[in-house]
Motif scaffolding. Structure first.
Motif, PDB file in Angstrom:
ATOM      1  N   ASN A   9       0.875  -1.180   0.076  1.00 43.69           N
ATOM      2  CA  ASN A   9       0.063  -0.042   0.029  1.00 43.69           C
ATOM      3  C   ASN A   9       0.931   1.072  -0.036  1.00 43.69           C
ATOM      4  OD1 ASN A   9      -2.337  -1.492  -0.031  1.00 43.69           O
ATOM      5  ND2 ASN A   9      -2.519  -1.395   2.486  1.00 43.69           N
ATOM      6  N   ILE A  12       1.782   1.912  -3.403  1.00 38.88           N
ATOM      7  CA  ILE A  12       0.915   2.639  -4.163  1.00 38.88           C
ATOM      8  C   ILE A  12       0.504   4.023  -3.860  1.00 38.88           C
ATOM      9  CG2 ILE A  12      -1.604   2.672  -4.329  1.00 38.88           C
ATOM     10  CD1 ILE A  12      -1.352  -0.293  -4.008  1.00 38.88           C
ATOM     11  N   ILE A  13       0.521   4.529  -2.694  1.00 39.52           N
ATOM     12  CA  ILE A  13       0.392   5.726  -2.263  1.00 39.52           C
ATOM     13  C   ILE A  13       1.569   6.834  -2.768  1.00 39.52           C
ATOM     14  CG2 ILE A  13       0.155   7.223  -0.182  1.00 39.52           C
ATOM     15  CD1 ILE A  13      -1.446   4.868   1.105  1.00 39.52           C
ATOM     16  N   GLN A  15       3.329   6.399  -5.124  1.00 43.32           N
ATOM     17  CA  GLN A  15       3.403   6.571  -6.665  1.00 43.32           C
ATOM     18  C   GLN A  15       2.154   7.500  -6.985  1.00 43.32           C
ATOM     19  OE1 GLN A  15       4.603   4.396  -9.565  1.00 43.32           O
ATOM     20  NE2 GLN A  15       5.477   2.613  -8.400  1.00 43.32           N
TER      21      GLN A  15
END
Lengths: 143, 143
Positions: A9, A12-13, A15
DNA sequence: CAGTATCCTTGCGGATACTG
DNA sequence: CAGTATCCGCAAGGATACTG
Protein backbone atom coordinates in the motif's frame (compact mmCIF):
# COMPACT_ATOMS: atom_id res chain seq x y z
CA UNK A 1 -9.59 -11.33 -4.70
CA UNK A 2 -6.72 -11.72 -7.07
CA UNK A 3 -4.41 -8.78 -7.38
CA UNK A 4 -1.88 -9.58 -10.09
CA UNK A 5 1.50 -8.11 -9.39
CA UNK A 6 1.07 -7.16 -5.81
CA UNK A 7 2.39 -3.80 -4.61
CA UNK A 8 2.24 -2.84 -1.01
CA UNK A 9 0.00 0.00 0.00
CA UNK A 10 2.71 2.43 0.87
CA UNK A 11 4.17 1.98 -2.54
CA UNK A 12 0.84 2.63 -4.20
CA UNK A 13 0.29 5.77 -2.21
CA UNK A 14 3.79 7.04 -2.78
CA UNK A 15 3.53 6.56 -6.51
CA UNK A 16 0.10 8.03 -6.63
CA UNK A 17 1.28 11.12 -4.86
CA UNK A 18 4.24 11.43 -7.18
CA UNK A 19 1.90 11.22 -10.15
CA UNK A 20 -0.33 13.89 -8.74
CA UNK A 21 2.42 16.24 -7.86
CA UNK A 22 3.62 16.03 -11.41
CA UNK A 23 0.20 17.34 -12.31
CA UNK A 24 -0.06 20.87 -11.00
CA UNK A 25 -3.06 21.71 -8.89
CA UNK A 26 -4.59 23.49 -11.81
CA UNK A 27 -4.13 20.39 -13.89
CA UNK A 28 -6.27 18.32 -11.65
CA UNK A 29 -9.08 19.03 -14.06
CA UNK A 30 -6.96 17.49 -16.75
CA UNK A 31 -7.60 14.06 -15.35
CA UNK A 32 -11.28 14.59 -15.53
CA UNK A 33 -10.91 15.94 -18.98
CA UNK A 34 -8.88 13.03 -20.17
CA UNK A 35 -11.57 10.78 -18.91
CA UNK A 36 -14.44 12.72 -20.33
CA UNK A 37 -12.74 12.57 -23.68
CA UNK A 38 -11.26 9.15 -23.62
CA UNK A 39 -14.05 7.97 -21.42
CA UNK A 40 -16.99 8.71 -23.63
CA UNK A 41 -18.90 5.73 -24.72
CA UNK A 42 -16.76 4.66 -27.69
CA UNK A 43 -13.39 6.32 -27.68
CA UNK A 44 -11.42 3.71 -25.83
CA UNK A 45 -12.92 0.97 -27.91
CA UNK A 46 -11.82 2.78 -31.03
CA UNK A 47 -8.33 3.28 -29.67
CA UNK A 48 -8.10 -0.39 -28.93
CA UNK A 49 -9.50 -1.42 -32.31
CA UNK A 50 -7.07 0.81 -34.16
CA UNK A 51 -4.26 -0.35 -31.94
CA UNK A 52 -4.85 -3.96 -32.83
CA UNK A 53 -5.78 -3.55 -36.47
CA UNK A 54 -3.55 -0.69 -37.50
CA UNK A 55 -4.96 1.52 -40.22
CA UNK A 56 -8.67 1.24 -40.88
CA UNK A 57 -11.41 2.85 -42.91
CA UNK A 58 -14.46 4.32 -41.30
CA UNK A 59 -16.71 1.42 -42.26
CA UNK A 60 -14.17 -1.10 -41.03
CA UNK A 61 -14.18 0.40 -37.60
CA UNK A 62 -17.95 0.45 -37.54
CA UNK A 63 -18.03 -3.22 -38.48
CA UNK A 64 -15.68 -4.18 -35.67
CA UNK A 65 -17.49 -2.21 -33.06
CA UNK A 66 -21.08 -3.45 -33.07
CA UNK A 67 -23.49 -0.89 -31.89
CA UNK A 68 -21.94 2.43 -32.75
CA UNK A 69 -24.20 4.73 -34.63
CA UNK A 70 -22.67 6.49 -37.59
CA UNK A 71 -23.09 9.74 -35.78
CA UNK A 72 -21.24 8.69 -32.68
CA UNK A 73 -18.47 7.03 -34.61
CA UNK A 74 -17.75 10.17 -36.56
CA UNK A 75 -18.09 12.33 -33.49
CA UNK A 76 -15.72 10.17 -31.47
CA UNK A 77 -13.17 9.91 -34.24
CA UNK A 78 -13.14 13.66 -34.62
CA UNK A 79 -12.67 14.08 -30.90
CA UNK A 80 -9.79 11.67 -30.92
CA UNK A 81 -8.31 13.50 -33.86
CA UNK A 82 -8.54 16.84 -32.08
CA UNK A 83 -7.01 15.29 -29.01
CA UNK A 84 -4.14 14.15 -31.13
CA UNK A 85 -4.70 10.49 -30.43
CA UNK A 86 -5.74 9.50 -33.91
CA UNK A 87 -4.70 10.65 -37.35
CA UNK A 88 -7.18 10.94 -40.17
CA UNK A 89 -6.34 10.66 -43.82
CA UNK A 90 -8.81 11.65 -46.47
CA UNK A 91 -7.91 10.50 -49.97
CA UNK A 92 -10.43 12.85 -51.55
CA UNK A 93 -11.65 10.14 -53.82
CA UNK A 94 -15.14 9.47 -54.93
CA UNK A 95 -16.62 7.36 -53.58
CA UNK A 96 -15.04 8.66 -50.38
CA UNK A 97 -12.17 6.87 -48.78
CA UNK A 98 -10.87 7.94 -45.43
CA UNK A 99 -8.79 6.03 -43.01
CA UNK A 100 -7.73 6.33 -39.44
CA UNK A 101 -4.73 5.27 -37.48
CA UNK A 102 -3.38 5.70 -33.97
CA UNK A 103 -0.89 8.49 -33.54
CA UNK A 104 2.18 8.09 -31.38
CA UNK A 105 0.22 9.71 -28.59
CA UNK A 106 -2.65 7.30 -29.13
CA UNK A 107 -0.33 4.34 -28.88
CA UNK A 108 0.98 5.83 -25.68
CA UNK A 109 -2.50 5.95 -24.25
CA UNK A 110 -3.25 2.41 -25.30
CA UNK A 111 -0.08 1.23 -23.61
CA UNK A 112 -1.06 2.96 -20.37
CA UNK A 113 -4.49 1.39 -20.42
CA UNK A 114 -3.19 -2.15 -20.56
CA UNK A 115 -2.62 -2.57 -16.82
CA UNK A 116 -6.15 -1.35 -16.24
CA UNK A 117 -7.74 -3.79 -18.67
CA UNK A 118 -5.69 -6.66 -17.32
CA UNK A 119 -6.91 -5.80 -13.90
CA UNK A 120 -10.52 -5.50 -15.05
CA UNK A 121 -10.25 -8.94 -16.57
CA UNK A 122 -8.87 -10.39 -13.37
CA UNK A 123 -11.58 -8.82 -11.28
CA UNK A 124 -14.44 -9.19 -13.70
CA UNK A 125 -16.45 -11.34 -11.33
CA UNK A 126 -16.19 -8.81 -8.57
CA UNK A 127 -17.71 -6.21 -10.82
CA UNK A 128 -20.39 -8.46 -12.10
CA UNK A 129 -21.55 -9.10 -8.56
CA UNK A 130 -21.69 -5.43 -7.84
CA UNK A 131 -23.72 -4.86 -10.95
CA UNK A 132 -26.64 -6.84 -9.63
CA UNK A 133 -27.59 -4.15 -7.19
CA UNK A 134 -27.86 -1.43 -9.76
CA UNK A 135 -31.59 -0.92 -9.93
CA UNK A 136 -31.84 0.53 -6.46
CA UNK A 137 -30.25 3.87 -7.08
CA UNK A 138 -29.82 6.12 -4.15
CA UNK A 139 -30.64 9.48 -5.58
CA UNK A 140 -34.33 9.17 -5.69
CA UNK A 141 -35.45 11.55 -8.39
CA UNK A 142 -37.19 8.30 -9.17
CA UNK A 143 -40.49 9.89 -9.75
CA UNK B 1 6.51 14.09 -27.83
CA UNK B 2 7.89 12.48 -24.75
CA UNK B 3 6.86 8.91 -24.16
CA UNK B 4 8.30 7.81 -20.85
CA UNK B 5 9.26 4.15 -20.76
CA UNK B 6 9.19 3.40 -24.43
CA UNK B 7 7.65 0.13 -25.62
CA UNK B 8 7.71 -0.85 -29.23
CA UNK B 9 4.43 -1.01 -31.07
CA UNK B 10 4.35 -4.72 -31.51
CA UNK B 11 4.72 -5.15 -27.82
CA UNK B 12 1.87 -2.77 -27.12
CA UNK B 13 -0.40 -4.54 -29.53
CA UNK B 14 0.50 -7.96 -28.27
CA UNK B 15 -0.20 -6.99 -24.70
CA UNK B 16 -3.36 -5.22 -25.59
CA UNK B 17 -4.64 -8.28 -27.38
CA UNK B 18 -3.76 -10.45 -24.46
CA UNK B 19 -5.69 -8.14 -22.16
CA UNK B 20 -8.73 -8.23 -24.40
CA UNK B 21 -8.72 -11.95 -24.86
CA UNK B 22 -8.77 -12.29 -21.12
CA UNK B 23 -11.98 -10.32 -21.27
CA UNK B 24 -14.56 -12.46 -23.00
CA UNK B 25 -16.44 -10.88 -25.87
CA UNK B 26 -19.44 -10.42 -23.64
CA UNK B 27 -17.25 -8.62 -21.16
CA UNK B 28 -16.35 -5.94 -23.59
CA UNK B 29 -19.09 -3.88 -22.06
CA UNK B 30 -17.33 -4.23 -18.74
CA UNK B 31 -14.67 -1.82 -19.84
CA UNK B 32 -17.24 0.76 -20.65
CA UNK B 33 -18.94 0.10 -17.41
CA UNK B 34 -15.79 0.47 -15.39
CA UNK B 35 -15.26 3.77 -17.03
CA UNK B 36 -18.77 5.02 -16.65
CA UNK B 37 -18.57 4.22 -13.00
CA UNK B 38 -15.05 5.18 -12.26
CA UNK B 39 -15.21 7.85 -14.89
CA UNK B 40 -18.03 9.94 -13.57
CA UNK B 41 -17.12 13.36 -12.49
CA UNK B 42 -15.83 12.66 -8.99
CA UNK B 43 -15.16 8.99 -8.45
CA UNK B 44 -11.53 8.88 -9.41
CA UNK B 45 -10.80 11.95 -7.38
CA UNK B 46 -12.36 10.30 -4.37
CA UNK B 47 -10.38 7.14 -4.93
CA UNK B 48 -7.23 9.15 -5.09
CA UNK B 49 -8.08 11.20 -2.03
CA UNK B 50 -8.86 8.13 0.01
CA UNK B 51 -5.79 6.41 -1.30
CA UNK B 52 -3.56 9.18 -0.10
CA UNK B 53 -5.32 10.03 3.14
CA UNK B 54 -6.51 6.63 4.25
CA UNK B 55 -9.72 6.64 6.24
CA UNK B 56 -11.83 9.77 6.04
CA UNK B 57 -15.18 11.11 7.15
CA UNK B 58 -17.71 12.43 4.71
CA UNK B 59 -16.99 16.06 5.50
CA UNK B 60 -13.25 15.50 5.25
CA UNK B 61 -13.56 14.25 1.74
CA UNK B 62 -15.76 17.16 0.81
CA UNK B 63 -13.21 19.58 2.19
CA UNK B 64 -10.40 18.07 0.18
CA UNK B 65 -12.32 18.03 -3.02
CA UNK B 66 -13.44 21.57 -3.66
CA UNK B 67 -16.52 21.77 -5.73
CA UNK B 68 -18.41 18.58 -5.00
CA UNK B 69 -21.98 19.11 -4.02
CA UNK B 70 -23.19 17.09 -1.06
CA UNK B 71 -25.50 15.26 -3.35
CA UNK B 72 -22.84 14.16 -5.79
CA UNK B 73 -20.42 13.23 -3.06
CA UNK B 74 -22.92 10.92 -1.42
CA UNK B 75 -24.02 9.55 -4.77
CA UNK B 76 -20.47 8.85 -5.86
CA UNK B 77 -19.49 7.29 -2.57
CA UNK B 78 -22.48 4.99 -2.73
CA UNK B 79 -21.60 4.00 -6.27
CA UNK B 80 -18.07 3.24 -5.24
CA UNK B 81 -19.35 1.24 -2.33
CA UNK B 82 -21.64 -0.81 -4.56
CA UNK B 83 -18.77 -1.36 -6.94
CA UNK B 84 -16.76 -2.69 -4.07
CA UNK B 85 -14.06 -0.06 -4.37
CA UNK B 86 -14.79 1.70 -1.11
CA UNK B 87 -15.93 0.51 2.27
CA UNK B 88 -18.32 2.54 4.36
CA UNK B 89 -18.52 2.41 8.10
CA UNK B 90 -21.37 3.99 9.95
CA UNK B 91 -20.86 4.33 13.70
CA UNK B 92 -24.52 4.99 14.33
CA UNK B 93 -23.72 7.81 16.64
CA UNK B 94 -25.49 11.06 17.00
CA UNK B 95 -24.38 13.39 15.63
CA UNK B 96 -23.69 11.05 12.74
CA UNK B 97 -20.21 9.77 12.10
CA UNK B 98 -19.45 7.77 9.01
CA UNK B 99 -16.15 7.10 7.42
CA UNK B 100 -14.88 5.75 4.19
CA UNK B 101 -11.82 3.87 3.13
CA UNK B 102 -10.49 2.20 0.02
CA UNK B 103 -11.09 -1.50 -0.19
CA UNK B 104 -8.47 -3.87 -1.49
CA UNK B 105 -10.15 -3.62 -4.86
CA UNK B 106 -10.08 0.16 -4.68
CA UNK B 107 -6.39 0.16 -3.97
CA UNK B 108 -5.97 -2.14 -6.93
CA UNK B 109 -7.71 0.35 -9.15
CA UNK B 110 -5.66 3.22 -7.85
CA UNK B 111 -2.49 1.31 -8.55
CA UNK B 112 -3.57 0.62 -12.13
CA UNK B 113 -4.35 4.25 -12.75
CA UNK B 114 -0.87 5.41 -11.87
CA UNK B 115 0.73 4.76 -15.26
CA UNK B 116 -2.09 6.67 -16.85
CA UNK B 117 -1.73 9.73 -14.63
CA UNK B 118 2.02 9.74 -15.03
CA UNK B 119 1.52 9.74 -18.74
CA UNK B 120 -1.08 12.49 -18.58
CA UNK B 121 1.36 14.60 -16.62
CA UNK B 122 4.07 14.03 -19.19
CA UNK B 123 1.80 14.91 -22.05
CA UNK B 124 -0.16 17.65 -20.40
CA UNK B 125 0.92 20.24 -22.90
CA UNK B 126 -0.19 18.17 -25.82
CA UNK B 127 -3.64 17.97 -24.32
CA UNK B 128 -3.76 21.62 -23.49
CA UNK B 129 -3.11 22.45 -27.10
CA UNK B 130 -5.86 20.19 -28.24
CA UNK B 131 -8.23 21.82 -25.80
CA UNK B 132 -8.13 25.12 -27.57
CA UNK B 133 -10.22 23.84 -30.44
CA UNK B 134 -13.09 22.72 -28.31
CA UNK B 135 -15.69 25.29 -29.14
CA UNK B 136 -16.10 24.12 -32.71
CA UNK B 137 -17.92 20.90 -32.09
CA UNK B 138 -18.67 18.79 -35.08
CA UNK B 139 -22.13 17.51 -34.36
CA UNK B 140 -24.03 20.63 -35.12
CA UNK B 141 -27.19 20.37 -33.06
CA UNK B 142 -25.90 23.87 -32.53
CA UNK B 143 -29.22 25.42 -33.09
C1' DC C 1 -18.73 5.42 -48.61
C1' DA C 2 -18.37 8.81 -45.26
C1' DG C 3 -20.39 11.71 -43.53
C1' DT C 4 -24.59 15.91 -42.12
C1' DA C 5 -28.93 17.38 -40.39
C1' DT C 6 -32.61 16.84 -37.11
C1' DC C 7 -35.34 15.20 -33.50
C1' DC C 8 -35.77 13.10 -29.08
C1' DT C 9 -34.94 10.62 -24.74
C1' DT C 10 -32.16 9.85 -20.87
C1' DG C 11 -29.58 10.89 -16.86
C1' DC C 12 -25.67 13.55 -14.94
C1' DG C 13 -24.80 16.90 -12.05
C1' DG C 14 -25.66 21.63 -9.85
C1' DA C 15 -28.61 24.45 -6.46
C1' DT C 16 -31.41 24.71 -2.72
C1' DA C 17 -34.10 23.45 1.23
C1' DC C 18 -35.08 20.17 4.72
C1' DT C 19 -34.22 16.22 8.60
C1' DG C 20 -32.75 12.83 12.43
C1' DC D 1 -22.85 15.80 10.60
C1' DA D 2 -24.41 13.08 7.00
C1' DG D 3 -27.40 12.68 4.51
C1' DT D 4 -32.77 13.20 1.56
C1' DA D 5 -36.02 15.44 -1.31
C1' DT D 6 -36.94 18.31 -5.31
C1' DC D 7 -36.43 21.07 -9.26
C1' DC D 8 -33.85 22.11 -13.33
C1' DG D 9 -30.57 22.86 -17.33
C1' DC D 10 -27.69 20.77 -20.31
C1' DA D 11 -25.11 17.59 -22.99
C1' DA D 12 -24.48 12.63 -24.39
C1' DG D 13 -25.98 9.63 -27.31
C1' DG D 14 -29.58 6.90 -30.13
C1' DA D 15 -32.77 6.77 -34.50
C1' DT D 16 -33.70 8.20 -38.85
C1' DA D 17 -33.39 10.55 -43.19
C1' DC D 18 -30.66 12.81 -46.48
C1' DT D 19 -26.19 14.14 -49.55
C1' DG D 20 -21.77 14.68 -52.55
Amino acid sequence: MILGGRMDNEEIIRQSQAACEALSAEDDGLKREVLTHAGNRWSLGIVHTLGVAGRLRHAEIARRMRGVSQRMLTRSLRQLERDGLVTRQDYNEVPPRVDYELSELGRGLLARMIPLWMWVAENADGFRDARILYDSDISSDTK
